[in-house]
Design an enzyme around this catalytic site. Structure first.
Site, short mmCIF file in Angstrom:
data_model
loop_
_atom_site.label_atom_id
_atom_site.label_comp_id
_atom_site.label_asym_id
_atom_site.label_seq_id
_atom_site.Cartn_x
_atom_site.Cartn_y
_atom_site.Cartn_z
N LYS A 147 0.78 -1.24 0.00
CA LYS A 147 0.00 0.00 0.00
C LYS A 147 0.81 1.29 0.00
O LYS A 147 0.27 2.36 -0.28
CB LYS A 147 -0.93 0.03 1.23
CG LYS A 147 -2.02 -1.02 1.21
CD LYS A 147 -3.01 -0.75 0.10
CE LYS A 147 -4.07 -1.80 -0.04
NZ LYS A 147 -4.28 -2.23 -1.43
N TYR A 176 -7.33 -5.29 -0.84
CA TYR A 176 -6.07 -5.49 -1.57
C TYR A 176 -6.12 -4.72 -2.90
O TYR A 176 -5.13 -4.08 -3.29
CB TYR A 176 -5.80 -6.99 -1.80
CG TYR A 176 -4.37 -7.25 -2.22
CD1 TYR A 176 -3.36 -7.39 -1.26
CD2 TYR A 176 -4.02 -7.31 -3.56
CE1 TYR A 176 -2.04 -7.58 -1.63
CE2 TYR A 176 -2.69 -7.50 -3.94
CZ TYR A 176 -1.71 -7.63 -2.97
OH TYR A 176 -0.41 -7.81 -3.35
P1 RFL Z 1 10.17 8.28 -0.96
O1 RFL Z 1 10.16 7.31 -2.08
O2 RFL Z 1 10.90 7.90 0.27
O3 RFL Z 1 10.77 9.65 -1.55
C1 RFL Z 1 11.12 10.72 -0.70
C2 RFL Z 1 12.22 11.52 -1.39
O4 RFL Z 1 12.57 12.62 -0.58
C3 RFL Z 1 13.97 12.74 -0.56
N1 RFL Z 1 14.34 13.45 0.68
C4 RFL Z 1 14.68 14.74 0.74
N2 RFL Z 1 14.79 15.68 -0.21
C5 RFL Z 1 15.17 16.91 0.16
N3 RFL Z 1 15.45 17.25 1.46
C6 RFL Z 1 15.34 16.34 2.45
N4 RFL Z 1 15.60 16.68 3.72
C7 RFL Z 1 14.94 15.02 2.11
N5 RFL Z 1 14.73 13.90 2.81
C8 RFL Z 1 14.37 12.96 1.95
C9 RFL Z 1 14.49 11.33 -0.61
O5 RFL Z 1 15.83 11.24 -1.09
C10 RFL Z 1 13.48 10.71 -1.59
O6 RFL Z 1 13.92 10.79 -2.92
O7 RFL Z 1 8.72 8.71 -0.52
P2 RFL Z 1 7.35 8.90 -1.40
O8 RFL Z 1 7.62 9.73 -2.62
O9 RFL Z 1 6.33 9.31 -0.42
O10 RFL Z 1 7.02 7.41 -1.95
C11 RFL Z 1 6.66 6.39 -1.05
C12 RFL Z 1 7.09 5.03 -1.57
O11 RFL Z 1 8.47 5.10 -1.95
C13 RFL Z 1 6.89 3.92 -0.54
O12 RFL Z 1 5.68 4.10 0.14
C14 RFL Z 1 6.87 2.51 -1.18
O13 RFL Z 1 8.09 2.20 -1.76
C15 RFL Z 1 6.50 1.46 -0.14
N6 RFL Z 1 6.55 0.09 -0.66
C16 RFL Z 1 5.51 -0.43 -1.41
N7 RFL Z 1 4.44 0.33 -1.71
C17 RFL Z 1 3.45 -0.16 -2.52
O14 RFL Z 1 2.47 0.56 -2.77
N8 RFL Z 1 3.49 -1.42 -3.06
C18 RFL Z 1 4.54 -2.25 -2.81
O15 RFL Z 1 4.57 -3.35 -3.37
C19 RFL Z 1 5.58 -1.78 -1.92
N9 RFL Z 1 6.64 -2.57 -1.64
C20 RFL Z 1 7.66 -0.73 -0.38
C21 RFL Z 1 7.66 -2.07 -0.90
C22 RFL Z 1 8.74 -0.25 0.37
C23 RFL Z 1 9.82 -1.08 0.61
N10 RFL Z 1 10.89 -0.50 1.34
C24 RFL Z 1 12.24 -0.79 1.16
C25 RFL Z 1 10.66 0.61 2.25
C26 RFL Z 1 8.72 -2.90 -0.65
C27 RFL Z 1 9.80 -2.43 0.13
C28 RFL Z 1 10.91 -3.39 0.40
C1 PHB Z 2 7.01 -6.18 -4.53
O1 PHB Z 2 8.05 -5.56 -4.25
O2 PHB Z 2 6.84 -6.67 -5.67
C2 PHB Z 2 5.96 -6.34 -3.51
C3 PHB Z 2 6.18 -5.86 -2.22
C4 PHB Z 2 5.19 -6.03 -1.27
C5 PHB Z 2 4.00 -6.67 -1.60
C6 PHB Z 2 3.77 -7.12 -2.88
C7 PHB Z 2 4.77 -6.95 -3.84
O3 PHB Z 2 3.05 -6.85 -0.65
#
Ligand code: RFL
Ligand code: PHB
Length: 390
Positions: A296, A384
């Site tokens: 999410k 979902y």
């Molecule tokens: P981001 O992607 O963290 O981007 C924030 C940006 O701000 C910059 N920043 C700054 N810039 C200027 N000054 C500062 N002081 C700053 N501090 C930070 C950073 O460098 C960065 O470029 O946040 P945003 O844009 O809100 O996006 C959110 C998403 O990235 C995050 O929610 C998702 O990746 C979460 N997530 C997943 N979400 C899904 O909807 N479906 C998925 O399947 C899913 N799988 C995941 C995920 C997150 C994961 N990790 C590692 C956290 C799987 C993983 C493993």
């Molecule tokens: C993905 O990274 O593909 C991913 C992560 C979390 C999920 C599903 C897919 O729940």
């Protein structure tokens, strides 16, 4: 320097907001602390709800996503030795989801920004929102050794969980809700053909997930202890552990190969309220974090941007501020729905270190109920697939 909306953070939330505002004739500057290469190197989300796909398409970002993204009717759940069941979003709610990597979305957003000559200032340091409740909101920052000031009407804090924006909301105003889980996810990417379905596994050895990016790029995760480090997990150990958590008929079909990326992420639920303070508006991970179990996080970042861009369009286009005034309340309703769902699914699918026999049986009872009840499956499928936007 002056702009209408100063956007802090060039992740998916910040870049998408800038793109949508541009299409509405609203000017913005994005300040990103990292380099583009660094931002593109972060491997994260992979699942897009239909609602997110619609927002990206409407923003003109659909061409490659529609070509390369992979539609799915639903996701499978397997658990220790029992039969697999399928959460069929298409059958129960008439919505599919798309697997399309966040890295690709980020590439598409940078490409669109380049085409329109957007003001994206990377490697901006010491970024600080100023005077957010006063008459002259602005952002100060440093770049290439020089200090700058960017005056603006509004500041969008899209700088993720570790960003600076949230910190300018006084403690007397900000309320934080948080839950830290006692485990992490170790994720790998490998250039091997993925499983046909997203497949979540609950196993006595811990949670596992099989996901994908494209027909020759798989994404797999296993639940690991918070004390584990990447060095503890050479590829052989990862594949052996992954296969041990799936039933034999699935394990046999998992194609292994060298990992091309490997990382460990802790799991956390976090919500900061309100999402607005004066002329500062938070969006995405800056305001909330969900454990990745429900897929999410990115979808919430996109829905926040949808609500915020709509509110800013109403402000500039129709001189109406009611949507800005309601932004926090509207966004938080959807946030809490996803926070609750992600927390629930995390509880259902993971082994908690402090789980006693009672909790274990209760978890099995819930999986049994879900496996046998179309009503329960329809409820999970609806969440979902993602709830519709207000
Ligand atoms: P981001 O992607 O963290 O981007 C924030 C940006 O701000 C910059 N920043 C700054 N810039 C200027 N000054 C500062 N002081 C700053 N501090 C930070 C950073 O460098 C960065 O470029 O946040 P945003 O844009 O809100 O996006 C959110 C998403 O990235 C995050 O929610 C998702 O990746 C979460 N997530 C997943 N979400 C899904 O909807 N479906 C998925 O399947 C899913 N799988 C995941 C995920 C997150 C994961 N990790 C590692 C956290 C799987 C993983 C493993
Ligand atoms: C993905 O990274 O593909 C991913 C992560 C979390 C999920 C599903 C897919 O729940």
């Amino acid at each position: 320097m002056r702009t209408q909306v100063a956007i802090i953070g060039g992740g998916p939330a910040g870049m998408l907001l800038s793109e949508i505002l541009h299409q509405a004739g609203i000017d913005s500057v994005v300040l990103e602390q990292r380099s583009r290469e660094y931002v593109l190197g972060r491997i994260r989300a992979g699942v897009l709800e239909q609602g997110s796909v619609d927002v990206l398409r409407a923003a003109g970002l659909g061409a490659r996503m529609d070509r390369e993204g992979h539609p799915h009717d639903g996701a499978a759940i397997v658990w220790a030795g029992r039969s697999t069941f399928f959460i069929d979003c298409w059958k129960y709610v008439g919505r599919r989801f798309l697997t399309y990597g966040q890295t690709n979305i980020q590439e598409d957003l940078f490409a669109a920004a380049d085409r329109r000559g957007a003001q994206l200032l990377c490697e901006a340091t010491d970024v600080m929102p100023m005077d957010v409740t006063g008459a002259r909101p602005h952002v100060t920052f440093k770049r290439n050794g020089a200090s700058h000031r960017l005056d603006c009407d509004f500041i969008a804090g899209c700088d993720g969980y570790h960003g600076v924006s949230r910190s300018v909301i006084p403690a007397s105003v900000l309320r934080v809700f948080e839950k830290v889980y006692p485990f992490g996810w170790l994720g790998i990417l490998s250039e091997t053909p993925p499983q046909p379905h997203l497949t979540y596994a609950n196993h006595p050895r811990g949670f596992a997930l099989a996901s994908m990016r494209n027909p020759m790029l798989s994404r797999y995760y296993v639940q690991v202890s918070l004390a584990d480090r990447i060095e503890d997990w050479p590829d052989e150990r990862f594949w052996t552990e992954l296969k041990a958590r799936y039933p034999d008929d699935i394990a046999r079909t998992i194609v292994t190969g060298p990992s091309v990326e490997k990382s460990i992420a802790p799991l956390r639920s976090f919500v900061a309220e309100p999402m607005r303070h004066g002329r500062l508006f938070l969006a995405g991970d800056a305001a909330h974090i969900v454990p990745p179990t429900g897929a999410k996080g990115l979808n919430l970042a996109i829905s926040d941007v949808f609500y915020l861009s709509r509110a800013l369009r109403a402000h500039y286009g129709e001189r109406r501020d009611d949507l800005l005034d309601r932004y926090s309340e509207t966004a938080l309703r959807r946030v809490w729905g996803a926070v609750r769902f992600s927390w629930w699914l995390t509880n259902l699918l993971h082994r908690f270190p402090d789980m006693g026999d009672f909790e274990q049986r209760a978890q099995e009872g819930e999986l049994d109920y879900l496996a046998s009840s179309v009503h329960a499956q329809a409820s999970v499928a609806e969440q979902y697939a993602g709830m519709p936007f207000e």
